[in-house]
Design an enzyme around this catalytic site. Structure first.
Site, PDB file in Angstrom:
ATOM      1  N   SER A 144      -3.153  -8.237  10.640  1.00  0.00           N
ATOM      2  CA  SER A 144      -3.789  -7.287   9.742  1.00  0.00           C
ATOM      3  C   SER A 144      -2.823  -6.123   9.569  1.00  0.00           C
ATOM      4  O   SER A 144      -2.465  -5.477  10.550  1.00  0.00           O
ATOM      5  CB  SER A 144      -5.117  -6.823  10.355  1.00  0.00           C
ATOM      6  N   LYS A 196      -3.258 -10.441   6.335  1.00  0.00           N
ATOM      7  CA  LYS A 196      -4.308  -9.643   5.703  1.00  0.00           C
ATOM      8  C   LYS A 196      -3.720  -8.270   5.448  1.00  0.00           C
ATOM      9  O   LYS A 196      -3.075  -7.700   6.314  1.00  0.00           O
ATOM     10  CB  LYS A 196      -5.507  -9.588   6.659  1.00  0.00           C
ATOM     11  N   LYS A 231      -4.591  -4.272   4.074  1.00  0.00           N
ATOM     12  CA  LYS A 231      -5.654  -3.311   3.803  1.00  0.00           C
ATOM     13  C   LYS A 231      -5.451  -2.740   2.406  1.00  0.00           C
ATOM     14  O   LYS A 231      -4.320  -2.427   2.010  1.00  0.00           O
ATOM     15  CB  LYS A 231      -5.590  -2.169   4.831  1.00  0.00           C
ATOM     16  N   ASP A 242      -8.487  -6.569   2.726  1.00  0.00           N
ATOM     17  CA  ASP A 242      -9.658  -5.955   3.361  1.00  0.00           C
ATOM     18  C   ASP A 242      -9.824  -4.543   2.823  1.00  0.00           C
ATOM     19  O   ASP A 242      -8.953  -3.683   2.998  1.00  0.00           O
ATOM     20  CB  ASP A 242      -9.463  -5.929   4.889  1.00  0.00           C
ATOM     21  N   GLU A 294     -12.295  -8.918   1.845  1.00  0.00           N
ATOM     22  CA  GLU A 294     -13.210  -8.535   2.913  1.00  0.00           C
ATOM     23  C   GLU A 294     -13.881  -7.202   2.570  1.00  0.00           C
ATOM     24  O   GLU A 294     -13.208  -6.237   2.216  1.00  0.00           O
ATOM     25  CB  GLU A 294     -12.382  -8.422   4.208  1.00  0.00           C
ATOM     26  N   ASP A 315     -17.814  -8.074   6.655  1.00  0.00           N
ATOM     27  CA  ASP A 315     -17.468  -7.576   7.992  1.00  0.00           C
ATOM     28  C   ASP A 315     -18.527  -6.534   8.364  1.00  0.00           C
ATOM     29  O   ASP A 315     -19.551  -6.845   8.985  1.00  0.00           O
ATOM     30  CB  ASP A 315     -16.034  -7.005   7.949  1.00  0.00           C
ATOM     31  N   LYS A 357     -17.279 -10.181  14.531  1.00  0.00           N
ATOM     32  CA  LYS A 357     -16.676  -9.304  15.550  1.00  0.00           C
ATOM     33  C   LYS A 357     -17.717  -9.167  16.635  1.00  0.00           C
ATOM     34  O   LYS A 357     -18.838  -8.707  16.361  1.00  0.00           O
ATOM     35  CB  LYS A 357     -16.385  -7.923  14.975  1.00  0.00           C
ATOM     36  N   GLY A 367     -10.999  -8.287  14.435  1.00  0.00           N
ATOM     37  CA  GLY A 367     -10.456  -7.496  15.546  1.00  0.00           C
ATOM     38  C   GLY A 367     -10.729  -6.026  15.336  1.00  0.00           C
ATOM     39  O   GLY A 367     -11.042  -5.592  14.222  1.00  0.00           O
TER      40      GLY A 367
HETATM   41  O1  OSB Z   1     -11.955  -3.963   9.174  1.00  0.00           O
HETATM   42  O2  OSB Z   1     -11.126  -5.553  10.288  1.00  0.00           O
HETATM   43  C1  OSB Z   1     -11.286  -4.340  10.124  1.00  0.00           C
HETATM   44  C2  OSB Z   1      -9.222  -2.409  12.704  1.00  0.00           C
HETATM   45  C3  OSB Z   1     -10.101  -1.397  13.032  1.00  0.00           C
HETATM   46  C4  OSB Z   1     -11.313  -1.319  12.394  1.00  0.00           C
HETATM   47  C5  OSB Z   1     -11.657  -2.262  11.429  1.00  0.00           C
HETATM   48  C6  OSB Z   1     -10.803  -3.304  11.107  1.00  0.00           C
HETATM   49  C7  OSB Z   1      -9.545  -3.351  11.736  1.00  0.00           C
HETATM   50  C8  OSB Z   1      -8.535  -4.360  11.427  1.00  0.00           C
HETATM   51  C9  OSB Z   1      -7.513  -4.673  12.469  1.00  0.00           C
HETATM   52  O3  OSB Z   1      -8.419  -4.889  10.347  1.00  0.00           O
HETATM   53  C10 OSB Z   1      -7.851  -5.884  13.220  1.00  0.00           C
HETATM   54  C11 OSB Z   1      -6.974  -6.030  14.421  1.00  0.00           C
HETATM   55  O4  OSB Z   1      -5.786  -6.288  14.235  1.00  0.00           O
HETATM   56  O5  OSB Z   1      -7.464  -5.881  15.555  1.00  0.00           O
HETATM   57 MG    MG Z   2     -12.610  -5.679   8.084  1.00  0.00          MG
END
Ligand code: OSB
Ligand code: MG
Length: 376
Positions: free
Chosen positions: A142, A168, A170, A195, A220, A245, A269, A297
């Protein structure tokens, strides 16, 4: 499986830690530089320890929970319930904690620690205790919001060199089509997803629909963090599968979202849904419905990562998750060995429980507070 005698928790240690991320992680809801969390250590009458890790952030910017609300819930409500009676099976915590409204991340810390303890007492890996069969799991990365398309392309390249096979990125308003297009042009066949962390509304429908051109695996959580109604409207208008999510906290949420057509994929999660027991229920429902799931995560340290690995061994986790290697986030993790990834694959540990040892020296070095609570 040989049944075990009920587990009595004698003592709980709440280790509160602060760990600096190797690099700040930027999302639509804000930037995370330090990870602050609780490691709950549950010690049973035989002196055996089970571990759980909190995934809330310091502020209520992803969900309403924070590290401090988690600590409050644990001390004042959840630990007294945990101490009330011995535990025959980890599943029992769902009913035991049901008088406490919401607070899934707080509940998940204890659910995960009890599952670890339960598997250790059976002498089997946590993955096996959960019903998982896989010996290896596939994971992706991510990548946070970057200052420019060039910076993003450099991050993607780095991840591919490390062997990851799914990326992925952001996105947020003003940083969506440009980064997606840049990565897609450079890597036409890369399994790629975006995401949005709830940064859009239905008014942005036309902008979001532009993403349909780029063969994304999914988008996402584009809309509200608590929405499943508008997402259904958007999904009906978009070709790209929507994955939820933030909006999913329970099996009921998952069922309603699937029934409404709000998403075609679910990110599980374990913290967000209250732990491993509820994760399995959502997983089993999605399997019956043919809805793919993957493990999300929360920038976990080693204990949380270990729980994610065990969960991902269940059969409906057919899409790569976000559980990357310890070294992507941390100079030094709190488990030994650390989580490593080769060619986008993690080998599931075969030792009892979470299958990793706590590195007590590392744990100590990041600890800012320790609370010892006896079951008297
Ligand atoms: O939306 O998936 C998410 C990290 C912190 C809070 C929300 C998210 C995330 C990530 C990172 O996308 C996921 C990871 O690498 O642990
Ligand atoms: Mg997410």
């Amino acid at each position: 499986m040989v049944p075990i005698s009920p587990i009595t928790i004698r003592q709980v240690v709440l280790h509160r830690l602060v760990m600096r991320l190797k690099a700040p992680f930027a999302t639509a809801f804000g930037t995370i530089e330090n990870k602050e969390f609780i490691i709950a250590e549950l010690i049973d009458e035989e002196g055996c320890s089970g571990f759980g890790e909190s995934v809330s952030l310091p502020g209520p910017i992803y969900s309403e929970e924070t590290v401090t609300t988690n600590e409050h819930m644990l001390r004042d409500f959840l630990l007294p319930l945990l101490f009330q009676a011995p535990i025959g099976h980890p599943d029992e915590l769902r009913t035991r904690f049901s008088p406490i409204r919401r607070n899934p991340m707080a509940k998940s810390i204890l659910d995960c620690a009890v599952w670890d303890l339960y598997a250790k007492r059976l002498g089997i890996p946590l993955a096996t205790a959960l019903g998982g069969r896989r010996k290896t799991i596939e994971v992706g990365v991510s990548i946070g919001i970057q200052p420019s398309a060039e910076a993003l392309l450099a991050k993607v390249k780095e991840s591919l060199i490390e062997g990851y096979k799914r990326v992925k990125i952001k996105i947020r308003p003003g940083w969506d089509v440009e980064p997606v297009q840049a990565v897609r042009e450079r890597y036409p066949l890369l399994p790629l997803m975006a995401d949005a962390n709830s940064a859009y509304t239905l008014e942005d429908m036309e902008q979001l629909k532009k993403l349909d051109e780029y063969e994304l695996m999914m988008i996402e959580q584009p809309l509200g963090y608590d929405d499943i109604v508008d997402h259904a409207r958007l999904q009906a208008a978009m070709r790209t599968p929507i994955c939820l999510d933030e909006s999913i906290h329970s099996l009921d949420d998952a069922r309603k979202a699937v029934e409404l057509g709000s998403c075609r994929i679910i990110n599980i999660k374990l913290g967000r849904v209250g732990g491993l027991s509820e994760s399995i229920r959502i997983h089993d429902y999605c399997k019956r419905q043919g809805v793919p799931v993957w493990c999300g995560g929360m920038l976990e340290a080693g204990v949380g990562r270990a729980h994610n690995i065990a969960l991902t061994t269940l059969s409906q986790f057919i899409l790569p998750g976000d559980t990357a290697a310890s070294s992507r986030y941390w100079e030094k993790d709190i488990i030994a060995p650390e989580v490593t990834v080769k060619d986008g694959v993690i080998e599931v540990p075969d030792r009892p429980g979470i299958g990793f040892d706590l590195d007590r020296k590392a744990l100590e070095s990041f600890t800012v507070q320790r609370l010892v609570i006896e079951n008297i």
